[in-house]
Design a protein around this motif. Structure first.
Motif, PDB file in Angstrom:
ATOM      1  N   LYS A  44      43.282  40.159  36.165  1.00 61.86           N
ATOM      2  CA  LYS A  44      43.299  41.549  36.602  1.00 61.86           C
ATOM      3  C   LYS A  44      43.329  41.671  38.117  1.00 61.86           C
ATOM      4  O   LYS A  44      44.044  42.524  38.677  1.00 61.86           O
ATOM      5  CB  LYS A  44      42.076  42.281  36.037  1.00 61.86           C
ATOM      6  N   TRP A  45      42.578  40.808  38.812  1.00 59.92           N
ATOM      7  CA  TRP A  45      42.531  40.900  40.271  1.00 59.92           C
ATOM      8  C   TRP A  45      43.884  40.570  40.888  1.00 59.92           C
ATOM      9  O   TRP A  45      44.247  41.108  41.943  1.00 59.92           O
ATOM     10  CB  TRP A  45      41.438  40.004  40.846  1.00 59.92           C
ATOM     11  N   ILE A 101      46.014  43.655  40.629  1.00 60.63           N
ATOM     12  CA  ILE A 101      45.648  44.632  41.660  1.00 60.63           C
ATOM     13  C   ILE A 101      46.293  44.256  42.987  1.00 60.63           C
ATOM     14  O   ILE A 101      46.894  45.089  43.671  1.00 60.63           O
ATOM     15  CB  ILE A 101      44.115  44.719  41.801  1.00 60.63           C
TER      16      ILE A 101
END
Length: 372
Positions: free
Chosen positions: A256-257, A260
């Motif tokens: 997920k990071w 982002i």
């Protein structure tokens, strides 16, 4: 899967379920771009002005390369009009974001928006599509390349990711240059050469050693990151007669990071369904795709997708399969028999019958001559 649908067919079924704000520009994406621009300027100044230990320079180069790639992802989004709509501002911000990758906004929109998106995985019209056996047979260079043993060629292909985006951008300049109107050709050239002029000017100012850490190594890192995504976008999918994103595109999964930091660039099928939508809303689009067409949607972890690329050739056989020409090994594509967990090939049998017929003909002729 032979029942193809154009991307508008899918988009029309999903759009009513999406909020209206999903179709509006998201200007807040520029804050992420501003942060990356700050990192790039700080990193270049640190390498250029201070005599740092090579280890520190190397670490800064990696951060710079990551930032170059992320700015490229943001530039891609900006030039689709999903951040700002005003044309001159869109092109200006897109040019700044693509500056480290040395790609001009006019060329990018012609190459990527107007050609790749409109004709995705069309053998003749998509400038990013890989060749078929027919095209291979017409090219002496490609025919020579594909005589190289597959393991060596695969190793070279993966090492070339570090330069491939830059080289392909230069190729696209020559490929599309004649398609621009005469009054726009000077602008295209200016947008292409100005970034290179600034980076070569930096070389003149700081010298080879500092320039290597300030630009060249970061560019190689950025190429590798960008091409790791681009290589998985379509190269495991078939060539298709209809621009069907669920057939010709693959979304990869990353932490997920990373999504982002990379502006959700991993959501590639979603992007081809809604290229004018901010990637901020692609996770929502994915939810509806998987709900409506779970058997058509292709996704896999990026590592698995890269491994599948390593194990399969890049020449198409009859549009929906991949072939290793030298050995005649045929592999499936996504939706056409390719299992990334167990990649196997079949032998191409089509040439055996003609060869046998030729052999029988030669034997018969020899027998006839022996009877004279």
């Amino acid at each position: 899967m032979n029942d193809f649908h154009p991307f508008g067919w899918y988009a029309a079924k999903i759009a009513p379920h999406l909020p209206k704000k999903a179709f509006q520009p998201v200007k807040s994406r520029l804050f992420g771009g501003l942060a990356y621009v700050g990192l790039v300027i700080t990193g270049i100044l640190a390498v250029s002005l201070f005599h740092l230990h090579p280890v520190w320079n190397l670490l800064i180069s990696v951060v710079l390369g990551f930032s170059f790639a992320a700015l490229g992802f943001l530039g891609h989004e900006i030039l689709h009009g999903t951040v700002v709509k005003t044309p001159w501002l869109r092109d200006l911000l897109g040019a700044i974001a693509f500056w480290p990758l040395c790609t001009g906004p006019k060329l990018w929109r012609k190459w990527h928006n107007a050609s790749h998106h409109v004709h995705t995985q069309h053998e003749e019209k998509d400038p990013d599509a890989w060749p078929s056996m027919e095209k291979l047979a017409k090219s002496r260079l490609l025919s020579w390349v594909y005589r190289i043993p597959f393991p060596i060629r695969a190793s070279f292909a993966f090492s070339s990711l570090s330069v491939m985006f830059t080289l392909h951008s230069i190729r696209m300049l020559f490929y599309f240059f004649k398609d621009f109107r005469r009054k726009n050709r000077a602008v295209v050239l200016f947008q292409f050469f100005l970034p290179w002029a600034t980076w070569l000017g930096l070389l003149w100012l700081v010298g080879w050693e500092k320039w290597f850490f300030a630009f060249l190594l970061p560019l190689l890192v950025a190429n590798t990151i960008v091409m790791s995504y681009i290589s998985t976008n379509h190269r495991l999918n078939p060539l298709v007669p209809v621009n069907d994103p669920l057939a010709n595109s693959l979304s990869v999964t990353v932490p997920k990071w990373v999504d982002i930091l990379h502006f959700n660039f991993s959501y590639h099928t979603e992007h081809h369904l809604f290229p004018a939508m901010s990637s901020k809303y692609y996770p929502l689009v994915k939810t509806y795709i998987k709900r409506m067409w779970p058997d058509r949607y292709h996704e896999m972890p990026m590592g698995k997708a890269l491994a599948a690329l390593w194990k399969t050739p890049r020449v198409y056989y009859e549009q929906h399969e991949l072939i290793e020409p030298k050995q005649g090994h045929v592999y499936g594509t996504l939706g056409n028999g390719l299992d990334p967990d167990r990649i196997v090939h079949r032998e191409l049998e089509t040439e055996k019958q003609p060869r046998s017929a030729k052999k029988r003909a030669k034997t018969k002729k020899a027998a006839g001559q022996g009877n004279l």
